[in-house]
Every structure is written in structure tokens, then in C-alpha cells.
Design a protein around this motif. Structure first.
Motif, PDB file in Angstrom:
ATOM      1  N   UNK A 113       0.427  -0.975  -0.330  1.00 39.48           N
ATOM      2  CA  UNK A 113       0.068  -0.047   0.127  1.00 39.48           C
ATOM      3  C   UNK A 113       0.779   0.834   0.183  1.00 39.48           C
ATOM      4  N   UNK A 114       0.652   2.554  -0.675  1.00 39.32           N
ATOM      5  CA  UNK A 114       1.245   2.844  -0.888  1.00 39.32           C
ATOM      6  C   UNK A 114       1.518   4.399  -0.245  1.00 39.32           C
ATOM      7  N   UNK A 115       0.786   4.636   1.426  1.00 37.33           N
ATOM      8  CA  UNK A 115      -0.186   4.839   1.784  1.00 37.33           C
ATOM      9  C   UNK A 115       0.143   4.718   3.379  1.00 37.33           C
ATOM     10  N   UNK A 116       0.099   3.169   3.752  1.00 37.23           N
ATOM     11  CA  UNK A 116       0.967   2.729   4.293  1.00 37.23           C
ATOM     12  C   UNK A 116       2.539   1.706   4.894  1.00 37.23           C
ATOM     13  N   UNK A 117       2.334   1.577   2.994  1.00 39.41           N
ATOM     14  CA  UNK A 117       3.683   0.397   2.668  1.00 39.41           C
ATOM     15  C   UNK A 117       3.714  -0.655   3.717  1.00 39.41           C
ATOM     16  N   UNK A 118       2.484  -1.312   3.747  1.00 41.57           N
ATOM     17  CA  UNK A 118       1.975  -2.333   4.552  1.00 41.57           C
ATOM     18  C   UNK A 118       2.189  -3.235   3.019  1.00 41.57           C
ATOM     19  N   UNK A 119       2.343  -4.717   3.761  1.00 39.65           N
ATOM     20  CA  UNK A 119       1.764  -5.648   2.280  1.00 39.65           C
ATOM     21  C   UNK A 119       0.115  -5.331   1.659  1.00 39.65           C
ATOM     22  N   UNK A 120      -0.086  -5.616   0.382  1.00 43.73           N
ATOM     23  CA  UNK A 120      -1.771  -5.106   0.217  1.00 43.73           C
ATOM     24  C   UNK A 120      -2.179  -6.501  -0.790  1.00 43.73           C
ATOM     25  N   UNK A 121      -3.372  -6.863  -0.701  1.00 38.20           N
ATOM     26  CA  UNK A 121      -3.248  -7.848  -0.955  1.00 38.20           C
ATOM     27  C   UNK A 121      -4.506  -7.129  -2.408  1.00 38.20           C
ATOM     28  N   UNK A 122      -3.802  -7.688  -3.736  1.00 40.06           N
ATOM     29  CA  UNK A 122      -4.527  -7.291  -5.139  1.00 40.06           C
ATOM     30  C   UNK A 122      -6.234  -7.738  -4.722  1.00 40.06           C
ATOM     31  N   UNK A 123      -6.913  -6.578  -5.449  1.00 41.65           N
ATOM     32  CA  UNK A 123      -8.356  -6.881  -5.551  1.00 41.65           C
ATOM     33  C   UNK A 123      -8.455  -7.842  -6.998  1.00 41.65           C
ATOM     34  N   UNK A 124      -9.084  -9.376  -6.619  1.00 41.52           N
ATOM     35  CA  UNK A 124      -9.560 -10.025  -7.546  1.00 41.52           C
ATOM     36  C   UNK A 124     -10.196  -9.558  -9.052  1.00 41.52           C
ATOM     37  N   UNK A 125     -10.734  -7.950  -8.837  1.00 41.32           N
ATOM     38  CA  UNK A 125     -10.874  -7.705 -10.957  1.00 41.32           C
ATOM     39  C   UNK A 125      -9.344  -7.045 -11.305  1.00 41.32           C
ATOM     40  N   UNK A 126      -8.652  -7.152 -10.012  1.00 34.41           N
ATOM     41  CA  UNK A 126      -6.766  -5.730 -10.899  1.00 34.41           C
ATOM     42  C   UNK A 126      -6.480  -7.929 -11.105  1.00 34.41           C
ATOM     43  N   UNK A 127      -6.603  -8.791 -10.480  1.00 43.29           N
ATOM     44  CA  UNK A 127      -5.775  -9.810 -11.164  1.00 43.29           C
ATOM     45  C   UNK A 127      -6.633  -9.788 -13.053  1.00 43.29           C
ATOM     46  N   UNK A 128      -7.731  -9.925 -12.642  1.00 39.86           N
ATOM     47  CA  UNK A 128      -8.650 -10.686 -13.951  1.00 39.86           C
ATOM     48  C   UNK A 128      -8.041 -10.064 -15.406  1.00 39.86           C
ATOM     49  N   UNK A 129      -7.411  -8.502 -14.828  1.00 36.13           N
ATOM     50  CA  UNK A 129      -6.870  -7.872 -15.627  1.00 36.13           C
ATOM     51  C   UNK A 129      -6.080  -8.822 -16.588  1.00 36.13           C
ATOM     52  N   UNK A 130      -4.893  -9.176 -15.544  1.00 33.65           N
ATOM     53  CA  UNK A 130      -3.712  -9.987 -16.352  1.00 33.65           C
ATOM     54  C   UNK A 130      -4.051 -11.151 -16.654  1.00 33.65           C
ATOM     55  N   UNK A 131      -5.068 -11.852 -16.630  1.00 27.24           N
ATOM     56  CA  UNK A 131      -5.728 -13.187 -17.092  1.00 27.24           C
ATOM     57  C   UNK A 131      -6.690 -13.479 -17.584  1.00 27.24           C
ATOM     58  N   UNK A 132      -7.198 -12.996 -18.077  1.00 22.99           N
ATOM     59  CA  UNK A 132      -8.909 -12.274 -18.960  1.00 22.99           C
ATOM     60  C   UNK A 132      -9.408 -13.045 -19.709  1.00 22.99           C
ATOM     61  N   UNK A 133      -8.685 -14.681 -19.522  1.00 20.65           N
ATOM     62  CA  UNK A 133      -9.232 -15.684 -20.724  1.00 20.65           C
ATOM     63  C   UNK A 133      -9.776 -16.487 -19.155  1.00 20.65           C
ATOM     64  N   UNK A 134      -9.159 -16.640 -18.050  1.00 17.60           N
ATOM     65  CA  UNK A 134      -9.586 -17.601 -17.117  1.00 17.60           C
ATOM     66  C   UNK A 134     -10.255 -17.034 -16.112  1.00 17.60           C
ATOM     67  N   UNK A 135     -11.371 -17.913 -15.633  1.00 21.34           N
ATOM     68  CA  UNK A 135     -12.468 -17.640 -14.766  1.00 21.34           C
ATOM     69  C   UNK A 135     -11.475 -17.130 -13.599  1.00 21.34           C
ATOM     70  N   UNK A 136     -12.339 -16.494 -12.594  1.00 16.09           N
ATOM     71  CA  UNK A 136     -11.372 -15.528 -11.018  1.00 16.09           C
ATOM     72  C   UNK A 136     -11.229 -16.539 -10.076  1.00 16.09           C
ATOM     73  N   UNK A 137     -10.219 -17.049  -9.618  1.00 17.50           N
ATOM     74  CA  UNK A 137      -9.542 -17.747  -8.487  1.00 17.50           C
ATOM     75  C   UNK A 137      -8.495 -19.059  -9.437  1.00 17.50           C
ATOM     76  N   UNK A 138      -8.679 -19.264 -10.894  1.00 14.67           N
ATOM     77  CA  UNK A 138      -8.002 -20.291 -10.915  1.00 14.67           C
ATOM     78  C   UNK A 138      -6.334 -19.779 -11.210  1.00 14.67           C
ATOM     79  N   UNK A 139      -6.194 -18.482 -11.110  1.00 16.68           N
ATOM     80  CA  UNK A 139      -4.878 -18.144 -10.910  1.00 16.68           C
ATOM     81  C   UNK A 139      -3.868 -17.422  -9.816  1.00 16.68           C
ATOM     82  N   UNK A 140      -5.171 -17.249  -9.561  1.00  9.90           N
ATOM     83  CA  UNK A 140      -4.810 -15.932  -8.078  1.00  9.90           C
ATOM     84  C   UNK A 140      -5.303 -16.666  -6.767  1.00  9.90           C
ATOM     85  N   UNK A 141      -4.630 -16.962  -5.871  1.00 10.68           N
ATOM     86  CA  UNK A 141      -4.797 -17.608  -5.329  1.00 10.68           C
ATOM     87  C   UNK A 141      -4.930 -16.302  -4.254  1.00 10.68           C
ATOM     88  N   UNK A 142      -5.815 -16.914  -2.377  1.00 14.85           N
ATOM     89  CA  UNK A 142      -6.014 -15.907  -1.738  1.00 14.85           C
ATOM     90  C   UNK A 142      -5.149 -15.844  -0.299  1.00 14.85           C
TER      91      UNK A 142
END
Length: 142
Positions: A113-142
């Protein structure tokens, strides 16, 4: 490289300062190139609000050098986000001169996080932009 992720080609400018005593690119320059290429990939695909509010810190680079690179070479780095796990992202970058592979790089990055400088998880809608042909969750892990 994964067939479903969006690759990003990044032209690499070779500066005379990149050249070492042996007449080819110093190994340290590859680290700078990978960082520039990965961050360019992020800025190109991620939404503007994510680019503004999230930063990336490299955790690990594993570089396999295949052939030397010289000052007048035309070099392209192809970047591919392989997967995201929590606040971590795993990339593969292939650096090529024409069809010749010069180096292969596996790297892992921590999103912060640019403000807190603490680790931040990417939102699923951000991750999906990098993997447009895959359904949510098949490439990203929580």
C-alpha cells in the motif's frame, strides 16, 4: 509461459554505462531491466487507481544468463505475470535479441500500500485484467 496471461513486451534501451570490462552488458543491468519491465507491465494493465495506490517491491530474482548482450543490440523483455498469491506476484521475464534468448528471469514481488507501506492483497478485479481468459480464482490464490 502461461497461454492465458497477457504478456507485455518492453524494449530495453542499452546505455554505455551498462557495458562492463569485457565489452558486454554487466549482470547488474539485467536487474534494472527486469524491474523496469515488470513495473511497465503493471502500469499498462492495472487500473489507474491501483497504479496510484499500490507499489511493488522485488523480493527475489533468479536469472539464468544464456548469451551476452552488447551495446548496439536491439533487446526486448517479454514479461508475464504467472500467478498472484495474497500480496505476492510471480513473474517470468524473457530477454531476447531477435530469436536469441539472452536471459530468463523468475522473480517474485510484494505489493504494498503506497500510504501505509504494508503488504496489500490485489483485488480480484485487478488480477482478472492480467488473466482475461481465466475465471476468477484459477490463477489467483487468496
Amino acid at each position: 509461459m502461461t497461454d492465458h496471461a497477457l504478456p507485455h513486451d518492453y524494449p530495453i534501451p542499452i546505455d554505455p554505462a551498462d557495458i562492463d570490462f569485457m565489452g558486454h552488458v554487466n549482470n547488474a543491468s539485467y536487474l534494472k531491466w527486469v524491474q523496469d519491465a515488470v513495473l511497465s507491465h503493471w502500469r499498462k494493465i492495472a487500473p489507474a487507481d491501483a497504479v496510484a495506490s499500490l507499489l511493488w517491491v522485488a523480493l527475489k530474482h533468479e536469472i539464468t544468463y544464456r548469451k551476452p548482450t552488447f551495446l548496439d543490440d536491439e533487446v526486448i523483455a517479454t514479461v508475464l505475470l504467472e500467478k498472484v498469491q495474497g500480496a505476492r506476484a510471480f513473474y517470468q521475464t524473457i530477454i531476447k535479441r531477435g530469436e536469441d534468448v539472452l536471459a530468463e528471469v523468475k522473480s517474485s514481488w510484494c505489493c504494498i500500500d503506497a500510504e501505509t507501506l504494508r503488504p496489500a492483497r490485489l483485488a480480484s478485479n485487478v488480477i482478472e485484467r492480467f488473466f482475461p481468459d481465466q475465471t476468477n480464482g484459477s490463477t489467483a490464490s487468496a
